[in-house]
Design a protein around this motif. Structure first.
Motif, PDB file in Angstrom:
ATOM      1  N   SER A 281      -4.796  -3.575 -18.351  1.00 17.97           N
ATOM      2  CA  SER A 281      -4.893  -3.738 -19.845  1.00 17.97           C
ATOM      3  C   SER A 281      -5.027  -5.249 -20.143  1.00 17.97           C
ATOM      4  N   CYS A 282      -4.128  -6.089 -19.579  1.00 22.12           N
ATOM      5  CA  CYS A 282      -4.132  -7.599 -19.721  1.00 22.12           C
ATOM      6  C   CYS A 282      -5.639  -8.123 -19.137  1.00 22.12           C
ATOM      7  N   GLY A 283      -6.141  -7.573 -18.217  1.00 20.48           N
ATOM      8  CA  GLY A 283      -7.585  -7.887 -17.595  1.00 20.48           C
ATOM      9  C   GLY A 283      -8.597  -7.517 -18.780  1.00 20.48           C
ATOM     10  N   THR A 284      -8.362  -6.581 -19.507  1.00 18.20           N
ATOM     11  CA  THR A 284      -9.392  -6.516 -20.636  1.00 18.20           C
ATOM     12  C   THR A 284      -9.246  -7.275 -21.593  1.00 18.20           C
ATOM     13  N   ALA A 285      -8.157  -7.739 -22.173  1.00 16.67           N
ATOM     14  CA  ALA A 285      -7.813  -8.949 -23.067  1.00 16.67           C
ATOM     15  C   ALA A 285      -8.392 -10.021 -22.528  1.00 16.67           C
ATOM     16  N   LEU A 286      -8.381 -10.453 -21.300  1.00 14.94           N
ATOM     17  CA  LEU A 286      -8.833 -11.684 -20.637  1.00 14.94           C
ATOM     18  C   LEU A 286     -10.285 -11.819 -20.858  1.00 14.94           C
ATOM     19  N   HIS A 287     -11.111 -10.700 -20.495  1.00 16.06           N
ATOM     20  CA  HIS A 287     -12.486 -10.300 -20.741  1.00 16.06           C
ATOM     21  C   HIS A 287     -12.880 -10.663 -22.048  1.00 16.06           C
ATOM     22  N   HIS A 288     -12.108 -10.115 -23.015  1.00 18.18           N
ATOM     23  CA  HIS A 288     -12.574  -9.995 -24.711  1.00 18.18           C
ATOM     24  C   HIS A 288     -12.149 -11.348 -24.897  1.00 18.18           C
ATOM     25  N   LEU A 289     -11.274 -11.999 -24.532  1.00 20.56           N
ATOM     26  CA  LEU A 289     -11.107 -13.486 -24.844  1.00 20.56           C
ATOM     27  C   LEU A 289     -12.160 -14.400 -24.355  1.00 20.56           C
ATOM     28  N   ARG A 290     -12.465 -14.323 -23.082  1.00 22.12           N
ATOM     29  CA  ARG A 290     -13.643 -15.269 -22.487  1.00 22.12           C
ATOM     30  C   ARG A 290     -15.001 -14.879 -23.478  1.00 22.12           C
ATOM     31  N   ILE A 291     -15.347 -13.480 -23.594  1.00 28.62           N
ATOM     32  CA  ILE A 291     -16.458 -13.300 -24.592  1.00 28.62           C
ATOM     33  C   ILE A 291     -16.467 -13.857 -25.628  1.00 28.62           C
ATOM     34  N   ALA A 292     -15.523 -13.739 -26.644  1.00 28.12           N
ATOM     35  CA  ALA A 292     -15.152 -14.149 -27.844  1.00 28.12           C
ATOM     36  C   ALA A 292     -15.369 -15.719 -27.944  1.00 28.12           C
ATOM     37  N   LEU A 293     -14.776 -16.409 -26.900  1.00 30.28           N
ATOM     38  CA  LEU A 293     -14.782 -18.024 -26.720  1.00 30.28           C
ATOM     39  C   LEU A 293     -16.164 -18.374 -26.350  1.00 30.28           C
ATOM     40  N   ALA A 294     -16.921 -17.892 -25.716  1.00 31.83           N
ATOM     41  CA  ALA A 294     -18.444 -18.042 -24.867  1.00 31.83           C
ATOM     42  C   ALA A 294     -19.336 -17.829 -26.220  1.00 31.83           C
ATOM     43  N   ALA A 295     -19.167 -16.935 -27.193  1.00 28.41           N
ATOM     44  CA  ALA A 295     -19.833 -16.724 -28.500  1.00 28.41           C
ATOM     45  C   ALA A 295     -19.869 -18.029 -29.248  1.00 28.41           C
ATOM     46  N   MET A 296     -18.652 -18.639 -29.320  1.00 26.03           N
ATOM     47  CA  MET A 296     -18.075 -19.894 -30.124  1.00 26.03           C
ATOM     48  C   MET A 296     -18.540 -21.171 -29.558  1.00 26.03           C
ATOM     49  N   GLY A 297     -19.230 -20.917 -28.464  1.00 26.75           N
ATOM     50  CA  GLY A 297     -19.568 -22.114 -27.773  1.00 26.75           C
ATOM     51  C   GLY A 297     -18.662 -22.704 -26.577  1.00 26.75           C
ATOM     52  N   TRP A 298     -17.814 -21.793 -26.058  1.00 23.55           N
ATOM     53  CA  TRP A 298     -16.883 -22.514 -25.290  1.00 23.55           C
ATOM     54  C   TRP A 298     -16.879 -21.618 -23.768  1.00 23.55           C
ATOM     55  N   SER A 299     -17.128 -22.110 -22.745  1.00 26.87           N
ATOM     56  CA  SER A 299     -17.106 -21.411 -21.257  1.00 26.87           C
ATOM     57  C   SER A 299     -15.968 -21.571 -20.870  1.00 26.87           C
ATOM     58  N   ALA A 300     -15.363 -20.502 -20.440  1.00 29.67           N
ATOM     59  CA  ALA A 300     -14.173 -20.379 -19.648  1.00 29.67           C
ATOM     60  C   ALA A 300     -14.022 -20.523 -18.273  1.00 29.67           C
ATOM     61  N   VAL A 301     -13.303 -21.437 -17.576  1.00 27.01           N
ATOM     62  CA  VAL A 301     -12.980 -21.565 -16.147  1.00 27.01           C
ATOM     63  C   VAL A 301     -11.741 -20.768 -15.957  1.00 27.01           C
ATOM     64  N   VAL A 302     -11.550 -19.664 -15.324  1.00 23.48           N
ATOM     65  CA  VAL A 302     -10.391 -18.803 -15.196  1.00 23.48           C
ATOM     66  C   VAL A 302      -9.759 -19.017 -13.852  1.00 23.48           C
ATOM     67  N   HIS A 303      -8.494 -19.272 -14.092  1.00 28.86           N
ATOM     68  CA  HIS A 303      -7.590 -19.448 -12.669  1.00 28.86           C
ATOM     69  C   HIS A 303      -6.521 -18.042 -12.822  1.00 28.86           C
ATOM     70  N   ARG A 304      -7.128 -17.136 -12.044  1.00 26.72           N
ATOM     71  CA  ARG A 304      -6.135 -15.919 -12.000  1.00 26.72           C
ATOM     72  C   ARG A 304      -4.990 -16.054 -11.161  1.00 26.72           C
ATOM     73  N   LEU A 305      -3.565 -15.616 -11.838  1.00 32.29           N
ATOM     74  CA  LEU A 305      -2.406 -15.482 -10.850  1.00 32.29           C
ATOM     75  C   LEU A 305      -2.143 -17.196 -10.492  1.00 32.29           C
TER      76      LEU A 305
END
Length: 331
Positions: free
Chosen positions: A62-86
């Motif tokens: 479930s938290c993974g779905t929120a992570l992807h939703h956040l990345r997509i929302a930020l990308a549409a607003m002009g911010w690319s996400a560099v993700v460090h998992r765990l």
């Protein structure tokens, strides 16, 4: 906040879209921290479902779905996400640290971000209109970007999957602890979490694929024909915490892609919550090649089907924790 990072309004707008992600029983088991140069996602152990999800597989997904939703929302607003998992071995609930870099959004970013507010977990029957092959290929590609493997359950593998779903539907009502937990998270009114009664239909006599029964179901399903939903099984090569987090990202990519092209979806994990049934699905549907993490019903609703209301969600302010640099630093 640093001028090279989104301002507070932009960040909260992105988080408001992130919390639209689906979660097991709509528990919304995530918390966020905004640092000076990063955003952090933590699993909230107070939302744990002990009888339903003892090893927290569904919560991490479930938290993974929120992570992807956040990345997509930020990308549409002009911010690319560099993700460090765990990122922090000393804190297993610290699931992701996200660094942001200015970037021009793509048309795909904008389309998927728009799909966030349109997506619903739709448990109603789907119509017999077939899916174009290209659509299944597209969601398969999107899942693969996060290490997810999509297998369409068809013919004998579908029969095995439906058999496991039916077995779960028979076994769970006989588990009193499971039923108490399910009742605590379903049939709610005017709350910000849980599965609301207004979104859950009663079992259909014509339903070919069983869905989880929440109490009390009050959604009227006007679709009287049998359910023609396609069943997709999302698997991963490994079955550790990282794989489950990435499976959630892959699931989100599938759901938003499907929503963008007009398809209805429903994310399911009930038969995977019973270890012996999960093993049967791994063997009978995935040929022991991957570990099943989620099942996705996907298909078309009839043209005149009314849309579902927006599901309840907690506010961003409820989900924000103070930032502690030492706590969020990997050791």
């Amino acid at each position: 906040m640093d001028h090279r990072l989104p301002d507070d309004h932009t960040m909260k707008a992105a988080l408001a879209l992130a919390v639209r992600a689906p979660s097991v029983h709509n528990t919304q088991p995530w918390r966020f921290r905004i640092g000076e140069r990063s955003v952090h996602i933590h699993l909230d152990p107070t939302r744990a479902l002990t009888p339903t999800d003892p090893d927290q597989r569904d919560l991490v997904l479930s938290c993974g779905t929120a992570l992807h939703h956040l990345r997509i929302a930020l990308a549409a607003m002009g911010w690319s996400a560099v993700v460090h998992r765990l990122p922090n071995p000393a804190d297993r609930n610290h699931l992701a640290s996200i660094e942001l870099v200015p970037n021009r959004p793509t048309m795909t970013d904008i389309a998927l971000s728009a799909a966030i507010t349109d997506r619903r977990t739709d448990r109603r029957n789907y119509s017999s209109k077939p899916l174009p092959p290209g659509y299944l290929g597209l969601v398969t590609e999107r899942a693969a970007e996060f290490g997810g493997v999509i297998r369409q359950a068809a013919y004998e593998s579908r029969n095995r999957l439906v058999e496991a779903m039916n077995a779960a539907a028979r076994q769970h009502p006989e588990d009193p602890d499971y039923q108490l937990e399910l009742a605590a998270w379903s049939g709610k009114h005017d709350t910000t979490d849980g599965a609301p009664a207004r979104d859950t239909p009663p079992p259909h006599t014509s339903q070919r694929t069983p869905s989880q029964v929440f109490t009390p179901p009050r959604l009227v399903d006007s679709i009287r024909e049998p359910d023609y939903a396609e069943l997709l099984v999302l698997g991963t090569a490994a079955d550790d915490r990282l794989s489950r987090l990435r499976a959630g990202e892959a699931a989100s990519a599938v759901l938003l892609t499907a929503t963008n092209v007009g398809l209805a979806t429903c994310l399911l994990t009930e038969p995977l919550q019973i270890p012996e049934l999960r093993k049967k699905i791994r063997h009978g549907v995935l040929d022991d090649a991957t570990f099943p993490q989620a099942i996705i019903r996907i298909g078309w609703l009839p043209d005149d089907t009314p849309p579902l209301p927006m599901p309840p969600r907690r506010t961003v302010d409820e989900l924000l924790d103070p930032f502690d640099a030492e706590e969020t630093t990997a050791h």
